[in-house]
Write a protein that holds these residues in place. Sequence first.
Motif: not given
Length: 373
Positions: A131-132, A135, A139, A157, A160, A163, A207-208, A319
């Motif tokens: 998820m990191i 995202d 972006e 991205g 909505d 990810s 994570y969320m 990343h």
Amino acid sequence: MPVVLKTFGWSFAVTALGLAAAVLYGGWEAFGIVAILCILEISLSFDNAVVNAGILKKMNAFWQKIFLTIGVLIAVFGMRLVFPIVIVAVSAKIGPIEAVELALRDQDMYKQLVTDAHPSIAAFGGMFLLMIFLDFVFEDREIKWLAWLERPLAKLGKIDMLSACIALIVLVITSMTFAVNAHQHGGTHVDKAQTVLISGILGLITYMIVGGLSGYFENKLEEEEEHEHELEEEAKKSGKPVSAVAMAGKAAFFMFLYLEVLDASFSFDGVIGAFAITSDIVIMAIGLGVGAMYVRSLTVYLVRQGTLDDYVYLEHGAHYAIGALAVILLVTIQYEINEVITGLVGVVLIGWSFWSSVRRNKRLELEGSAAEA
């Protein structure tokens, strides 16, 4: 040199104490194992330091100090000592005291229980790290490293929850493939589809929650930053510099929590990989703990030296290394992957991004010189 000593002083001191304790505990053999574990932890967590630095530089001096004190205790004693004990206690359905006794008295059984719990650990950590990565690449950023890839991803991205959707699809595929033939102690394979699915969902939820709260409070600082920008403009006109607002209060607290969960996810592969070298919990805690100290010091060094501002692609490389690690963790549910390969993937990606940053800086310098001429 003074900057290095100031930043890495505690790490050097802990290294000396750790190696001395290893010799007293298990002789020169333990000394060698601790040294290997320390190198393993640093190599696997260098990308962690780069990402941490990107977040830590937003915090004020107080929260940076908290990260170096309480954060170190959580990283060294929590993830490198308590975490393996918790794994055994949960997987074997025994009390924490019994788990400690098992770790000290029956190391083979302890190693077996941790190995058998690996699918759930890998699923949780893999989804959090995935998820990191997602995202980040979805972006739209002003500075792009691999523009041919990042431009189309930034356009995608705009959709909505993309990810989360991709992460869930990856989790379902993992549970239907790698998890149905999960690797266990002794080379056996069992069906862990349900366990992996639940653990992965928990990683996504974590994570969320943590990322969402930290992002929420960070966004609330935008008004302060806009106001600060106005003050800076006024200060420039009057010739008085004004420093940027550093993250504090609730925003910094939740970003601190985010950093700790992030560190925990990174430490999964280090803890699991350490069992390939030793099953002695004391030696493992010393080696990984010393390595964790260097990761913390490296994070602070990157912040204080402004390295991420000078080498703008480093954060990109880190990343991408996170994305690679997430995939590796999910694959290890069924297949064993040597820790050397895991470490090298991160080092190569970060090294590549550093080299690209150097080339960019030289190009901009030449363009600036040409414009002046």
